[in-house]
Design an enzyme around this catalytic site. Sequence first.
Site, PDB file in Angstrom:
ATOM      1  N   SER A   1       0.829  -1.212   0.000  1.00  0.00           N
ATOM      2  CA  SER A   1       0.000   0.000   0.000  1.00  0.00           C
ATOM      3  C   SER A   1       0.863   1.262   0.000  1.00  0.00           C
ATOM      4  O   SER A   1       0.648   2.177  -0.813  1.00  0.00           O
ATOM      5  CB  SER A   1      -0.974   0.007   1.181  1.00  0.00           C
TER       6      SER A   1
ATOM      7  N   HIS B   1      -2.015  -8.831   2.009  1.00  0.00           N
ATOM      8  CA  HIS B   1      -1.697  -7.549   2.672  1.00  0.00           C
ATOM      9  C   HIS B   1      -2.859  -7.190   3.602  1.00  0.00           C
ATOM     10  O   HIS B   1      -3.227  -7.973   4.469  1.00  0.00           O
ATOM     11  CB  HIS B   1      -1.414  -6.517   1.567  1.00  0.00           C
TER      12      HIS B   1
ATOM     13  N   HIS C   1       5.667 -12.376   7.798  1.00  0.00           N
ATOM     14  CA  HIS C   1       5.914 -10.995   7.366  1.00  0.00           C
ATOM     15  C   HIS C   1       7.144 -10.954   6.475  1.00  0.00           C
ATOM     16  O   HIS C   1       8.074 -11.745   6.650  1.00  0.00           O
ATOM     17  CB  HIS C   1       6.123 -10.059   8.567  1.00  0.00           C
TER      18      HIS C   1
ATOM     19  N   ARG D   1       2.657  -4.196  16.753  1.00  0.00           N
ATOM     20  CA  ARG D   1       1.274  -3.735  16.535  1.00  0.00           C
ATOM     21  C   ARG D   1       0.292  -4.822  16.987  1.00  0.00           C
ATOM     22  O   ARG D   1      -0.806  -4.532  17.452  1.00  0.00           O
ATOM     23  CB  ARG D   1       1.054  -3.397  15.051  1.00  0.00           C
TER      24      ARG D   1
HETATM   25  N1  HAX Z   1       1.187 -19.448   6.265  1.00  0.00           N
HETATM   26  C1  HAX Z   1       1.668 -20.375   5.398  1.00  0.00           C
HETATM   27  N2  HAX Z   1       2.740 -20.177   4.616  1.00  0.00           N
HETATM   28  C2  HAX Z   1       3.387 -19.006   4.756  1.00  0.00           C
HETATM   29  C3  HAX Z   1       2.984 -18.024   5.663  1.00  0.00           C
HETATM   30  C4  HAX Z   1       1.829 -18.268   6.428  1.00  0.00           C
HETATM   31  N3  HAX Z   1       1.327 -17.375   7.266  1.00  0.00           N
HETATM   32  N4  HAX Z   1       3.823 -16.994   5.565  1.00  0.00           N
HETATM   33  C5  HAX Z   1       4.719 -17.295   4.615  1.00  0.00           C
HETATM   34  N5  HAX Z   1       4.443 -18.531   4.124  1.00  0.00           N
HETATM   35  C6  HAX Z   1       5.110 -19.214   3.014  1.00  0.00           C
HETATM   36  C7  HAX Z   1       5.002 -18.338   1.763  1.00  0.00           C
HETATM   37  O1  HAX Z   1       3.747 -18.492   1.125  1.00  0.00           O
HETATM   38  C8  HAX Z   1       6.166 -18.835   0.952  1.00  0.00           C
HETATM   39  O2  HAX Z   1       5.771 -20.048   0.347  1.00  0.00           O
HETATM   40  P1  HAX Z   1       6.310 -20.470  -1.124  1.00  0.00           P
HETATM   41  O3  HAX Z   1       7.786 -20.647  -0.957  1.00  0.00           O
HETATM   42  O4  HAX Z   1       5.568 -21.717  -1.419  1.00  0.00           O
HETATM   43  O5  HAX Z   1       5.982 -19.325  -2.039  1.00  0.00           O
HETATM   44  C9  HAX Z   1       7.213 -19.164   2.019  1.00  0.00           C
HETATM   45  O6  HAX Z   1       6.489 -19.311   3.258  1.00  0.00           O
HETATM   46  C10 HAX Z   1       8.244 -18.062   2.202  1.00  0.00           C
HETATM   47  O7  HAX Z   1       7.583 -16.844   2.446  1.00  0.00           O
HETATM   48  P2  HAX Z   1       8.288 -15.693   3.332  1.00  0.00           P
HETATM   49  O8  HAX Z   1       9.547 -15.306   2.648  1.00  0.00           O
HETATM   50  O9  HAX Z   1       8.365 -16.108   4.741  1.00  0.00           O
HETATM   51  O10 HAX Z   1       7.200 -14.554   3.272  1.00  0.00           O
HETATM   52  P3  HAX Z   1       6.959 -13.483   2.115  1.00  0.00           P
HETATM   53  O11 HAX Z   1       7.822 -12.311   2.375  1.00  0.00           O
HETATM   54  O12 HAX Z   1       7.043 -14.096   0.759  1.00  0.00           O
HETATM   55  O13 HAX Z   1       5.418 -13.113   2.344  1.00  0.00           O
HETATM   56  C11 HAX Z   1       3.514 -12.594   3.657  1.00  0.00           C
HETATM   57  C12 HAX Z   1       5.015 -12.356   3.455  1.00  0.00           C
HETATM   58  C13 HAX Z   1       3.022 -11.643   4.716  1.00  0.00           C
HETATM   59  C14 HAX Z   1       2.795 -12.291   2.351  1.00  0.00           C
HETATM   60  C15 HAX Z   1       3.287 -14.061   4.088  1.00  0.00           C
HETATM   61  O14 HAX Z   1       3.900 -14.286   5.344  1.00  0.00           O
HETATM   62  C16 HAX Z   1       1.817 -14.454   4.158  1.00  0.00           C
HETATM   63  O15 HAX Z   1       1.246 -14.831   3.125  1.00  0.00           O
HETATM   64  N6  HAX Z   1       1.164 -14.348   5.372  1.00  0.00           N
HETATM   65  C17 HAX Z   1      -0.244 -14.628   5.498  1.00  0.00           C
HETATM   66  C18 HAX Z   1      -1.074 -13.463   5.002  1.00  0.00           C
HETATM   67  C19 HAX Z   1      -0.939 -12.280   5.924  1.00  0.00           C
HETATM   68  O16 HAX Z   1      -1.085 -12.379   7.126  1.00  0.00           O
HETATM   69  N7  HAX Z   1      -0.680 -11.100   5.335  1.00  0.00           N
HETATM   70  C20 HAX Z   1      -0.576  -9.842   6.101  1.00  0.00           C
HETATM   71  C21 HAX Z   1       0.856  -9.431   6.351  1.00  0.00           C
HETATM   72  C22 HAX Z   1       0.982  -8.152   7.128  1.00  0.00           C
HETATM   73  C23 HAX Z   1       0.476  -7.018   6.306  1.00  0.00           C
HETATM   74  O17 HAX Z   1       1.008  -6.612   5.290  1.00  0.00           O
HETATM   75  N8  HAX Z   1      -0.639  -6.514   6.683  1.00  0.00           N
HETATM   76  O18 HAX Z   1      -1.280  -5.681   5.919  1.00  0.00           O
END
Ligand code: HAX
Length: 435
Positions: A240, A270, A317, A326
């Site tokens: 964002s 996000h 994250h 937070r």
């Molecule tokens: N559950 C399951 N798998 C997860 C995970 C979770 N909560 N968090 C990360 N992973 C997985 C990823 O999908 C990725 O899998 P692949 O290798 O198969 O693609 C792997 O672990 C490595 O990811 P990472 O490097 O740890 O995390 P990223 O930086 O790629 O992604 C995310 C960060 C926040 C998008 C991710 O942790 C996620 O999808 N979390 C769940 C959704 C979520 O809570 N989003 C909100 C985040 C905070 C925010 O921005 N708020 O607005």
Amino acid sequence: MSTLKQTLSKKIDEWRPRTTKLLKEHGTEKISDVTIAQAIGGMRGVKCLVTDISYLDPIEGIRFRGYTIPEVLEKLPRPPGVEAPYVEGFIYLLLTGDIPSDSEVKEVADEFNKRKTVPQYVFDVLNAMPDDSHPMVMFSAAILSMQKESEFAAAYKSGISKMVYWDSTYEDSLNLLAKLPEIGAYIYRKKYKNGDIIPSDPNLDWGGNFAHMMGIDKPYDDLSRLYFILHSDHESGNVSAHTGHLVGSALSDVYYATSAMINGLAGPLHGLANEMVLRWIQDVIENMGGKVPSTEEMKKFVWDTLNSGQVIPGYGHAVLRKTDPRYTAQRDFCLKYLPDDPIFKYVSLLYDVVPDILREHGKAKNPWPNVDAQSGVIQWFYGVREYDFYTVLFGIGRSIGVLSNLIWDRALGYAIERPKSLTTAMLEDIVAGAK
Ligand code: HAX
């Protein structure tokens, strides 16, 4: 001119030579290298953005203008007898780096009061939308519909110097910020409360007035202030904030940029994660017939979600490597106001089991909860049970950070963004050459 604008103007004049000097005398010094994994993998960790509004440390979490969350909550002026400070004072801090006095906060509140009337055509746009439009679509459309009000766009057309871009961007930003609680509450009451709109109260502060227009009693006002502050900014690289900066870098005005950032926030990885958390918990509750699951039962739900190829919303994250402060601030609020709430018990149980499971699962780099894991449960407790509205709340808060950044982007003359892309064949050639 208001104290806020005067102080900001002085700070901008003082700051500009720092940026100019860095560019002129040190422009070729390296701060980052980029690997193939980073180019393909979402630019994770590439240092290529500058902001002074907030900084995210992977272990400590966010600092706003150098202050941690507990410091912000402690140092800023607050309404009598409550815990969360005025959002108006927090905006003053983000824009200037200074902790405002009570009278400076009052001045910002007066500014917002003068600017908060939402044009009728915005409500007409919202009323014309299908009943099943997602609230984020409505929020984004409402913001975009006001683009014709932009003072920056008008000034740019008339031909202004780069040195004063920030001035009309500041005016646009305050005009828009003043209206966001009104628009958010309107969407909520129109969509979920039969259009029974509660008029704004000019005697209330930004957060308090939002709670009033939502039709929810105390301490929802305190929660609103806390919520908007916590969600405001998380440095520049998240989707964002980065979208707001990117769109604004083309000198699109703040209406275009804020509407665009809302669209990025609406993604489930996000901001929409706060909706997904409640959705996921409701599924668990349904499966359990309303009973709080045992630890073993909860572990099974978590594993079932992972094994079906889905993420656990609210966990993980891209930058953080510890529990998000937070999350902790909202957990403290829950422990004080809703310790016995059944959904809070679910959320607490998740905190007990998810990190170990994610570690065992072996993918997520950060197994700890983020801001979205805890926020929906509090809204649910105060009666906001329409969880597709939760990301609008996030969007109101996030606008504070995005707009503060846009004003400073213009003040410091940050360039239009244009990173370079390569083809897959070029990457293969680079790899072959390295061998
Ligand atoms: N559950 C399951 N798998 C997860 C995970 C979770 N909560 N968090 C990360 N992973 C997985 C990823 O999908 C990725 O899998 P692949 O290798 O198969 O693609 C792997 O672990 C490595 O990811 P990472 O490097 O740890 O995390 P990223 O930086 O790629 O992604 C995310 C960060 C926040 C998008 C991710 O942790 C996620 O999808 N979390 C769940 C959704 C979520 O809570 N989003 C909100 C985040 C905070 C925010 O921005 N708020 O607005």
